[in-house]
Motif scaffolding. Structure first.
Motif, PDB file in Angstrom:
ATOM      1  N   GLU A  93       0.815  -1.221   0.000  1.00 40.09           N
ATOM      2  CA  GLU A  93       0.000   0.000   0.000  1.00 40.09           C
ATOM      3  C   GLU A  93       0.848   1.271   0.000  1.00 40.09           C
ATOM      4  OE1 GLU A  93      -3.339  -0.324  -0.245  1.00 40.09           O
ATOM      5  OE2 GLU A  93      -2.824  -2.464  -0.369  1.00 40.09           O
ATOM      6  N   ALA A  94       2.136   1.159   0.348  1.00 34.07           N
ATOM      7  CA  ALA A  94       2.968   2.361   0.500  1.00 34.07           C
ATOM      8  C   ALA A  94       4.048   2.398  -0.581  1.00 34.07           C
ATOM      9  CB  ALA A  94       3.636   2.357   1.874  1.00 34.07           C
ATOM     10  N   THR A  95       4.683   3.550  -0.760  1.00 37.98           N
ATOM     11  CA  THR A  95       5.881   3.600  -1.616  1.00 37.98           C
ATOM     12  C   THR A  95       7.062   3.110  -0.779  1.00 37.98           C
ATOM     13  OG1 THR A  95       6.514   5.829  -0.944  1.00 37.98           O
ATOM     14  CG2 THR A  95       4.986   5.641  -2.806  1.00 37.98           C
ATOM     15  N   ASP A  96       8.190   2.877  -1.432  1.00 36.62           N
ATOM     16  CA  ASP A  96       9.385   2.436  -0.706  1.00 36.62           C
ATOM     17  C   ASP A  96       9.802   3.490   0.319  1.00 36.62           C
ATOM     18  OD1 ASP A  96       9.251   0.320  -2.422  1.00 36.62           O
ATOM     19  OD2 ASP A  96      11.270   0.542  -3.245  1.00 36.62           O
ATOM     20  N   LEU A  97       9.663   4.780  -0.061  1.00 40.34           N
ATOM     21  CA  LEU A  97      10.026   5.866   0.857  1.00 40.34           C
ATOM     22  C   LEU A  97       9.108   5.873   2.075  1.00 40.34           C
ATOM     23  CD1 LEU A  97      10.810   8.842  -1.557  1.00 40.34           C
ATOM     24  CD2 LEU A  97      12.312   8.064   0.295  1.00 40.34           C
ATOM     25  N   GLU A  98       7.796   5.744   1.828  1.00 40.87           N
ATOM     26  CA  GLU A  98       6.832   5.769   2.946  1.00 40.87           C
ATOM     27  C   GLU A  98       7.054   4.583   3.883  1.00 40.87           C
ATOM     28  OE1 GLU A  98       3.288   7.969   0.372  1.00 40.87           O
ATOM     29  OE2 GLU A  98       3.276   5.788   0.628  1.00 40.87           O
ATOM     30  N   TYR A  99       7.280   3.415   3.283  1.00 42.42           N
ATOM     31  CA  TYR A  99       7.521   2.207   4.063  1.00 42.42           C
ATOM     32  C   TYR A  99       8.789   2.341   4.920  1.00 42.42           C
ATOM     33  CZ  TYR A  99       9.210  -2.565   4.895  1.00 42.42           C
ATOM     34  OH  TYR A  99       9.721  -3.699   5.460  1.00 42.42           O
ATOM     35  N   SER A 100       9.877   2.801   4.271  1.00 41.03           N
ATOM     36  CA  SER A 100      11.146   2.940   4.991  1.00 41.03           C
ATOM     37  C   SER A 100      11.039   3.968   6.104  1.00 41.03           C
ATOM     38  CB  SER A 100      12.264   3.339   4.025  1.00 41.03           C
ATOM     39  OG  SER A 100      12.385   2.383   2.999  1.00 41.03           O
ATOM     40  N   ALA A 101      10.312   5.061   5.834  1.00 40.73           N
ATOM     41  CA  ALA A 101      10.115   6.097   6.849  1.00 40.73           C
ATOM     42  C   ALA A 101       9.392   5.493   8.059  1.00 40.73           C
ATOM     43  CB  ALA A 101       9.303   7.263   6.277  1.00 40.73           C
ATOM     44  N   ARG A 102       8.324   4.767   7.792  1.00 42.05           N
ATOM     45  CA  ARG A 102       7.504   4.223   8.871  1.00 42.05           C
ATOM     46  C   ARG A 102       8.299   3.243   9.734  1.00 42.05           C
ATOM     47  NH1 ARG A 102       4.674  -0.267   8.982  1.00 42.05           N
ATOM     48  NH2 ARG A 102       4.503  -0.549   6.729  1.00 42.05           N
ATOM     49  N   ILE A 103       9.007   2.293   9.115  1.00 46.32           N
ATOM     50  CA  ILE A 103       9.679   1.274   9.942  1.00 46.32           C
ATOM     51  C   ILE A 103      10.909   1.826  10.646  1.00 46.32           C
ATOM     52  CG2 ILE A 103       8.795  -0.671   8.566  1.00 46.32           C
ATOM     53  CD1 ILE A 103      11.677  -0.967   7.461  1.00 46.32           C
ATOM     54  N   ASN A 104      11.380   3.004  10.213  1.00 48.26           N
ATOM     55  CA  ASN A 104      12.508   3.625  10.914  1.00 48.26           C
ATOM     56  C   ASN A 104      12.062   4.731  11.868  1.00 48.26           C
ATOM     57  OD1 ASN A 104      15.360   2.593  10.009  1.00 48.26           O
ATOM     58  ND2 ASN A 104      14.068   2.539   8.190  1.00 48.26           N
ATOM     59  N   GLY A 105      10.742   4.835  12.084  1.00 47.18           N
ATOM     60  CA  GLY A 105      10.233   5.763  13.089  1.00 47.18           C
ATOM     61  C   GLY A 105      10.166   7.219  12.658  1.00 47.18           C
ATOM     62  N   PHE A 106      10.101   7.467  11.356  1.00 47.56           N
ATOM     63  CA  PHE A 106       9.929   8.851  10.889  1.00 47.56           C
ATOM     64  C   PHE A 106       8.445   9.130  10.656  1.00 47.56           C
ATOM     65  CE2 PHE A 106      14.285   7.842   9.762  1.00 47.56           C
ATOM     66  CZ  PHE A 106      14.964   9.000  10.129  1.00 47.56           C
ATOM     67  N   ASP A 107       8.054  10.414  10.842  1.00 46.30           N
ATOM     68  CA  ASP A 107       6.648  10.800  10.677  1.00 46.30           C
ATOM     69  C   ASP A 107       6.225  10.795   9.214  1.00 46.30           C
ATOM     70  OD1 ASP A 107       6.560  11.162  13.334  1.00 46.30           O
ATOM     71  OD2 ASP A 107       6.880  13.343  13.282  1.00 46.30           O
ATOM     72  N   SER A 108       7.174  11.047   8.345  1.00 44.34           N
ATOM     73  CA  SER A 108       6.786  11.207   6.940  1.00 44.34           C
ATOM     74  C   SER A 108       7.966  10.858   6.050  1.00 44.34           C
ATOM     75  CB  SER A 108       6.407  12.666   6.680  1.00 44.34           C
ATOM     76  OG  SER A 108       7.548  13.497   6.902  1.00 44.34           O
ATOM     77  N   ALA A 109       7.650  10.670   4.763  1.00 45.60           N
ATOM     78  CA  ALA A 109       8.705  10.443   3.776  1.00 45.60           C
ATOM     79  C   ALA A 109       9.643  11.648   3.724  1.00 45.60           C
ATOM     80  CB  ALA A 109       8.090  10.175   2.410  1.00 45.60           C
ATOM     81  N   GLU A 110       9.070  12.838   3.885  1.00 44.56           N
ATOM     82  CA  GLU A 110       9.874  14.070   3.870  1.00 44.56           C
ATOM     83  C   GLU A 110      10.946  14.038   4.962  1.00 44.56           C
ATOM     84  OE1 GLU A 110       9.802  16.977   1.865  1.00 44.56           O
ATOM     85  OE2 GLU A 110       8.751  15.512   0.598  1.00 44.56           O
ATOM     86  N   ALA A 111      10.503  13.675   6.179  1.00 46.61           N
ATOM     87  CA  ALA A 111      11.436  13.628   7.309  1.00 46.61           C
ATOM     88  C   ALA A 111      12.510  12.569   7.057  1.00 46.61           C
ATOM     89  CB  ALA A 111      10.687  13.323   8.603  1.00 46.61           C
ATOM     90  N   PHE A 112      12.096  11.485   6.421  1.00 37.46           N
ATOM     91  CA  PHE A 112      13.038  10.401   6.097  1.00 37.46           C
ATOM     92  C   PHE A 112      14.092  10.894   5.093  1.00 37.46           C
ATOM     93  CE2 PHE A 112      14.376   6.798   3.504  1.00 37.46           C
ATOM     94  CZ  PHE A 112      14.788   5.906   4.478  1.00 37.46           C
ATOM     95  N   ILE A 113      13.628  11.609   4.065  1.00 36.87           N
ATOM     96  CA  ILE A 113      14.557  12.152   3.061  1.00 36.87           C
ATOM     97  C   ILE A 113      15.530  13.127   3.733  1.00 36.87           C
ATOM     98  CG2 ILE A 113      14.731  13.634   0.998  1.00 36.87           C
ATOM     99  CD1 ILE A 113      11.969  12.399   0.147  1.00 36.87           C
ATOM    100  N   ASP A 114      14.990  13.947   4.650  1.00 33.35           N
ATOM    101  CA  ASP A 114      15.857  14.888   5.374  1.00 33.35           C
ATOM    102  C   ASP A 114      16.971  14.144   6.106  1.00 33.35           C
ATOM    103  OD1 ASP A 114      14.477  17.062   4.511  1.00 33.35           O
ATOM    104  OD2 ASP A 114      13.271  17.301   6.342  1.00 33.35           O
TER     105      ASP A 114
END
Lengths: 320, 301, 81
Positions: free
Chosen positions: B128-149
């Motif tokens: 259901e998610a993109t790779d960015l959204e999935y990676s953000a979620r399992i690493n405890g980030f609020d959003s893909a944006e925060a993950f990219i940061d």
């Protein structure tokens, strides 16, 4: 020049390989069956490192613009040179204008065509071997196609002395179905049962098996449960990305043997390595053929390597 | 930012394993750490300097290394003995190297890798998610944006080259608790765009050419890591650009900059912004954030 | 009338269509000419065109689509006029 009339199913120009670049991710490429490649070269008086044409399953049709001496070695392939049928493991004179037409391999998977002087393409990083993934070496970095024209290098020998040479029957390899391996690398990841199954299972070569890897069908192998180490990723088959030996067997769950165009590293557990002389034998195993792995010691592997080298030396000397 | 330091990792006894007759694989640790990687680099450099007869290829890895050799020239056991003696004489606390700090532009969430990601959804851990959204979620980030940061917020060290020519494995230069870790695809993709920036385990990879791949995909870079024709000026010496020990600073760019850089690359005129400097591991361990800042100083001047 | 059997020249996977969405190259009862492609064999991600060697009518397709076959497997029969 040699004109390609039909490139066969998948034919590439290969020599002994492109070594010294593994650390940048460059696999060696080169002849999958180095033994047959070297014998073909020896039959036409070439040094071992001259380039030959490696033909997989289906043979090429070629027209020679110049006189030449050629030899076929490896998988048995019927074919005609002009009106005559062409023998395997024997050097044959070709007249300018002759056409060579090769059929399908009947036993084995790969046949090598050597030409006195070698196929002369521009070496890339010290080798004429084709590596199709990034498109380097060989003829334009790709498999041969109808219309390609291949130059032939200079031969030191007098062509009149080269034709009609053959090797004795005892030197013609039998493409055995037992492939010797040395267990090791990340073999600790397998359960005891799976380690045993690796050597007791009759593995079947799949249709995808190619120059990159031989994917095998058989049983699924299991890993010892563990908490995965940091950096490896959570799947039990994963390890922290590492270098893969050519000939190593990785186990996503079913084995893949890495061949000469394989990836040089990655994150799958490798559990054994096919010994160097038997990589040649594996390259001759056909799709759907059954193979078995036999575990040997490092000493036995070195001894088998030495025997292969001595046998090649004996063949070469016998032809002089 | 908090004054965090990177704790040294005590490495276990290395494992010396034979890859049949012509390879020795040395596992320095089963888990990834800067210590294991610096040791791999230091030992392999020392082996190269000793120029041992019979050694044919020396390949540093993330937490291991691989040697190809001729066992008839150098017996396998003899080689292992030599490697052990090199290891005994190698002390990484004194290990330094000249590094290149390199600007590495990335268009995150680009249309090409996005299309690929969506084409291989059915076998993904999270369809259901993109790779960015999935990676953000399992690493405890609020959003893909925060993950990219986070991914572009600290530089990455090239810890291994391989898979295919030119592909760098990169380990982010932050303490363990800030390291991103993600699984590889359940089943490898049959397709990945060239120049895709992906992540698997604890490593970023840049795919040099189109092909198979199993890393989570986050973006695409306009620049090359492999140039077989050596058209670009930075490839004059080698067909591949990155080397182990390089520091890559993944910098988030927009589509306009992507297109502009791509145009320069295609014209053969693009040059990597590079700063050459000494890398001092102890200073890095002591205060990684400050050290990274110092590394990047002047790169964008 | 003679029956001509086409055999596989190599091992691989037998395909009756060029693409899963395309109709089969030939159905039983179709007439073919020598050189017409009647099937594919896929091996090592390469595809080999299986061609009719004679003019005639396809009488039987002996192998299911996407079956793994060995060299010399009998693939289909063509009856010549």
């Amino acid at each position: 020049m040699i004109e390609v009339l039909d490139g066969g199913l998948s034919s590439t120009i290969q020599d002994d390989g492109r070594f010294g670049q593994y650390h940048i991710g460059m696999p060696p490429s080169g002849a999958m069956d180095g033994f047959a490649h070297r014998v073909a070269n020896a039959l036409v008086g070439n040094d071992a490192d001259r380039a030959t044409i490696e033909m997989t399953y289906g043979g090429c049709d070629l027209r020679f613009d110049e006189n030449a001496v050629v030899a076929l070695a490896g998988a048995a392939m019927d074919g005609d040179l002009g009106e005559e049928s062409i023998p395997m493991w024997e050097s044959v004179a070709v007249d300018a204008g002759d056409e060579l037409s090769l059929e399908f391999a009947t036993t084995g998977a790969r046949t090598y065509l050597a030409v006195a002087g070698g196929i002369d393409v521009e070496p890339v990083m010290g080798s004429r071997s084709t590596y199709t993934l990034v498109g380097i070496g060989g003829h334009e970095g790709r498999t041969l196609e109808a219309g390609d024209r291949l130059a032939v290098g200079d031969s030191a020998a007098d062509p009149a002395d080269l034709a009609g040479r053959s090797i004795s029957d005892e030197h013609v390899p039998e493409y055995d179905e037992t492939i010797r391996i040395v267990l090791g690398l990340c073999e600790y990841r397998l359960t005891d049962d799976s380690r045993e199954e690796l050597c007791s299972t009759e593995w079947k070569v799949t249709p995808e098996a190619d120059r990159v890897g031989y994917r095998l069908e058989g049983v699924e192998l299991d890993f010892e449960p563990r908490e995965q180490p940091f950096g490896a990723g959570p799947d039990p088959s994963n390890v922290v990305d590492l270098g893969y030996p050519v000939g190593s067997i990785q186990v996503p769950t079913k084995p893949i043997v890495l061949m000469r165009d394989a990836v040089t590293g990655g994150g799958y557990a490798t559990v054994a390595t096919v010994i160097s002389p038997d990589r040649d034998l594996l390259a001759q195993c056909r799709t759907h053929q059954s193979i078995r792995f036999e575990a040997v010691s490092v000493e036995e592997a070195v001894e088998a390597r030495r025997r292969r080298r001595e046998r090649l030396a004996e063949i070469t000397e016998g032809l002089q | 930012m908090a004054a965090e330091r990177i704790a040294h990792k005590d490495l276990p006894e290395p494992r010396y394993e034979h890859g049949a007759d012509d390879y020795v694989f040395v596992e320095l640790d089963r888990e990834m750490s800067f210590d294991a990687n610096f040791r791999s680099m230091a030992i392999t450099q020392e082996i190269a300097e000793r120029d041992l007869a019979g050694v044919e290829e020396i390949c540093p890895g993330n937490a291991s290394y691989l040697i190809r050799f001729d066992p008839e020239e150098l017996a396998p056991d003899e080689l292992v003995e030599r490697l052990k003696s090199v290891a005994a004489e190698t002390d990484i606390t004194e290990y330094r190297w000249e590094t290149r700090v390199i600007d590495f532009p990335v268009l995150y969430a680009d249309e090409w890798t996005h299309e690929t990601v969506m084409n291989f959804r059915e076998n993904h851990q999270d369809p259901e998610a993109t790779d960015l959204e999935y990676s953000a979620r399992i690493n405890g980030f609020d959003s893909a944006e925060a993950f990219i940061d986070a991914h572009s917020g600290a530089p990455h060290l090239v810890t291994m080259m391989g898979f295919v020519p030119g592909l760098p494995f990169c380990f982010q230069m932050v303490p363990r608790d800030r390291q991103i870790e993600v699984p590889k695809y359940v089943e490898p993709r049959t397709n990945t765009p060239s120049r895709a920036v992906g992540y698997g385990g604890a490593f970023t990879a840049v795919y040099p050419v189109q092909g198979a791949g199993g890393y989570q995909l986050y973006g695409r870079t306009p620049i090359e890591v492999l140039d077989v024709d050596q058209r670009l000026p930075d490839f004059a010496e080698s067909i591949v650009f990155p080397q182990p020990g390089d520091v890559l600073n993944f910098r988030r760019i927009d589509r306009e900059e992507y297109d502009a850089i791509r145009e320069e690359v295609e014209a053969g005129s693009y040059e990597y912004p590079i700063k050459e400097t000494d890398f001092a591991p102890e200073d890095f361990f002591e205060a990684p954030d400050e050290y990274n800042e110092k590394l990047l100083e002047g790169l964008y001047a | 009338m003679t029956t001509h059997t086409i055999e596989a020249p190599m091992p691989g996977v037998f395909y009756r269509r060029s693409d899963p969405d395309e109709p089969p190259y030939v159905e039983e009862g179709d007439s073919v000419e020598a050189g017409d492609v009647v099937a594919l064999i896929g091996v090592m991600k390469n595809f080999y065109d299986v061609e009719a060697e004679v003019n005639g009518t396809v009488t039987e397709v002996l192998v299911e689509n996407e079956t793994e076959i060995d060299a010399e497997a009998e693939l289909l029969t063509i009856e010549t006029d």
